[in-house]
Design an enzyme around this catalytic site. Structure first.
Site, PDB file in Angstrom:
ATOM      1  N   PRO A 102       8.558   1.677  -9.932  1.00 15.44           N
ATOM      2  CA  PRO A 102       7.609   1.468  -8.799  1.00 15.44           C
ATOM      3  C   PRO A 102       6.665   2.750  -8.401  1.00 15.44           C
ATOM      4  CG  PRO A 102       9.922   0.643  -8.551  1.00 15.44           C
ATOM      5  CD  PRO A 102       9.849   1.403  -9.816  1.00 15.44           C
ATOM      6  N   GLY A 103       7.227   3.839  -8.965  1.00  9.88           N
ATOM      7  CA  GLY A 103       6.291   4.878  -8.501  1.00  9.88           C
ATOM      8  C   GLY A 103       6.380   5.382  -7.203  1.00  9.88           C
ATOM      9  N   ARG A 104       5.386   5.840  -6.262  1.00  9.46           N
ATOM     10  CA  ARG A 104       5.488   6.168  -4.787  1.00  9.46           C
ATOM     11  C   ARG A 104       5.960   5.130  -4.065  1.00  9.46           C
ATOM     12  NH1 ARG A 104      -0.632   7.466  -4.466  1.00  9.46           N
ATOM     13  NH2 ARG A 104      -0.379   7.376  -6.607  1.00  9.46           N
ATOM     14  N   TYR A 155      -7.466  14.850  -4.796  1.00 11.29           N
ATOM     15  CA  TYR A 155      -7.955  13.298  -4.999  1.00 11.29           C
ATOM     16  C   TYR A 155      -9.044  12.651  -3.939  1.00 11.29           C
ATOM     17  CZ  TYR A 155      -3.695  13.823  -7.708  1.00 11.29           C
ATOM     18  OH  TYR A 155      -2.685  14.048  -8.735  1.00 11.29           O
ATOM     19  N   GLY A 187       3.889   2.032 -10.692  1.00 15.51           N
ATOM     20  CA  GLY A 187       2.644   2.678  -9.981  1.00 15.51           C
ATOM     21  C   GLY A 187       2.142   1.788  -8.676  1.00 15.51           C
ATOM     22  N   CYS A 247      -7.139  29.499   3.946  1.00 11.77           N
ATOM     23  CA  CYS A 247      -8.561  30.168   3.757  1.00 11.77           C
ATOM     24  C   CYS A 247      -9.292  29.411   2.921  1.00 11.77           C
ATOM     25  CB  CYS A 247      -8.320  31.764   3.568  1.00 11.77           C
ATOM     26  SG  CYS A 247      -9.796  32.544   3.888  1.00 11.77           S
TER      27      CYS A 247
END
Length: 461
Positions: free
Chosen positions: A319-321, A362, A276, A389
């Site tokens: 490693p994730g993102r 988030y 992460g 909207c």
């Protein structure tokens, strides 16, 4: 305090911006850590990626669109692979997965984490060798587990006692012995550096370490001859910028491993510390280089193993993102620019929370730039919003854009490779954007744009 239904950012007034945001000396400048490696300003003022002018991409593929810098992505794969040496590097399918991505991962020697049957289907279709696939998830169905076992995935990270029983029954019925790891909730929450094994175990993932569930899960698996226990797994968070949390996590995991050795007379051969690792969304983010992460993590593992008289297990990381996040940006076209009584300038684009829900979900921070041209006008503080909207339909809460930003301008938001397309929706019945890969002077669609026909075909009346 309960959040406002329209979004956490709704109703916030004042033209101040966050305290860290500074007026840029050059509103056209591209901050290197925010953008894929091949992105730069061309002589005509427009940005280009992979040697292709962004205006050409917009003309050919339309907006909004996710623009994928393939050379940047491959370089990030290689950096993690090289930095961690003999460790296995697992790409996070949940961040963004497509068959083209899987083919690149195969070529670059990475493994792949999936957490649903759908992600597994893409992994297999893309040609990922099953032994290099790991299956995550806190509520894997019997069908998903069966498919994983029959496909021969390399590891299944078990997450509950119910799952252990399901998987054991499947293994016996198929005469197989799937490899498994136990996901341990170690009580480390990396976002706030609160390393306390109490409240942070109050979550849906994993087996509690402090409560004894993790040890009980190991006992249960070892009593089942149908399952091959390979090691322990943990995940302490995401968007992590240093390795201090991993030190505590490793110490707790390896302490459990030492107890398993003493109790059962075995040394588990593998260890997954999760990952992460963070990326730069704004100038406030300072991601570490893969080489530095690898040096610190390997030092931690070797020190703890030596202290506990354990052999160093085969390490895997996630490693994730950090691999795909910086390799992609979203391209929009500005539709309206509205100055609200001197309070704020709203720049509305042709996408929004349907292609990037993270700001609303988030309170995530992003950056933006006018991409189709340069400007000689001074910067103004603006808010980039979408067409949906919802008052909470915000993409970039605060950003300096040129004072002459106008309808028809192309606007690019970096750092959208992870979770944006994966979490995209059809809110307001807006078709999801395409993913356009750019490399070596050419662009091509790897995930096509949805159409209204796609949406209507799902509506069976």
């Amino acid at each position: 305090m309960r959040a406002h239904e329209a979004g956490a950012l709704h109703g916030e007034l004042g033209f101040s911006g966050p305290s860290w945001l500074r007026t840029p000396d050059d509103v056209n400048a591209l901050i290197p850590q925010l953008w894929p490696k091949t992105v730069k300003r061309a002589q005509d003022g427009a940005i280009e990626v992979g040697s292709v002018n962004i205006r050409k991409i917009a003309d050919e593929h339309g907006t909004p669109a996710y623009i994928f810098d393939e050379a940047d992505f491959r370089e990030r794969c290689r950096k993690f692979k090289e930095a961690f040496g003999g460790a296995e590097v697992f790409y996070a399918g949940k961040a963004f997965i497509a068959t083209h991505i899987v083919r690149i991962l195969v070529e670059e020697g990475l493994s792949l984490d999936v957490c649903t049957g759908g992600e597994l289907a893409v992994a297999l279709r893309g040609g990922m060798p099953p032994e290099r696939i790991g299956l995550h998830g806190n509520n894997k169905s019997v069908a998903e587990l069966t498919r994983a076992v029959e496909a021969g995935v390399g590891r299944i990270i078990v997450d509950s006692f119910d799952e252990i029983e399901r998987l054991s029954a499947i293994a016996k019925s198929t005469n197989t012995r799937p490899k498994v790891m136990v996901r341990v909730t170690v009580g480390v929450e990396a976002h706030t550096h609160e390393f306390i094994a109490t409240a942070h175990e109050d979550q849906k993932f994993g087996f509690s370490l402090s409560g004894g569930a993790a040890a009980a899960a190991v006992d249960k698996i070892l009593s089942e001859n149908s399952l091959d226990l390979r090691g322990l797994h943990s995940h302490i968070g995401s968007q992590i910028f240093d390795t201090s949390g991993f030190e505590v996590s490793a110490r707790r995991l390896l302490s459990l491993q030492a107890q398993i050795n003493e109790r059962h007379g075995i040394e588990l051969p593998e260890l997954d510390l999760g990952g992460g690792f963070g990326i730069a969304y704004t100038t406030q983010d300072t991601p570490a280089e893969p080489a530095d992460l690898a040096t610190n993590l390997m030092r931690i593992i070797k020190q703890e193993c030596a202290a506990l008289h354990l052999s160093v297990p085969h390490l895997s990381i996630e490693p994730g993102r950090a691999i795909v996040g910086p390799a992609m940006f979203t391209l929009y076209e500005v539709g309206t620019v509205k100055d609200v009584d001197g309070i704020r300038t709203y720049v509305s684009v042709d996408g929004g929370m349907s292609d990037n829900i993270r700001t609303a979900l988030y309170d995530a921070a992003y950056s933006a730039t006018v991409a189709g041209r340069a400007s000689a006008e001074p910067p103004i503080l603006a808010r980039v919003v979408g067409k949906h909207c919802e008052s909470g339909d915000i993409i970039v809460k605060d950003e300096f854009l040129p004072a002459d930003v106008q309808a028809g301008d192309l606007l690019a938001v970096p750092g959208t490779g992870a979770y944006c397309r994966s979490m995209a929706s059809n809110y307001n019945h807006v078709p999801r954007p395409p993913v356009v890969a750019v490399v070596d002077g050419a662009s091509r669609v790897i995930v096509r744009r949805e159409t209204e026909d796609d949406l209507l075909n799902l509506d069976v009346g």
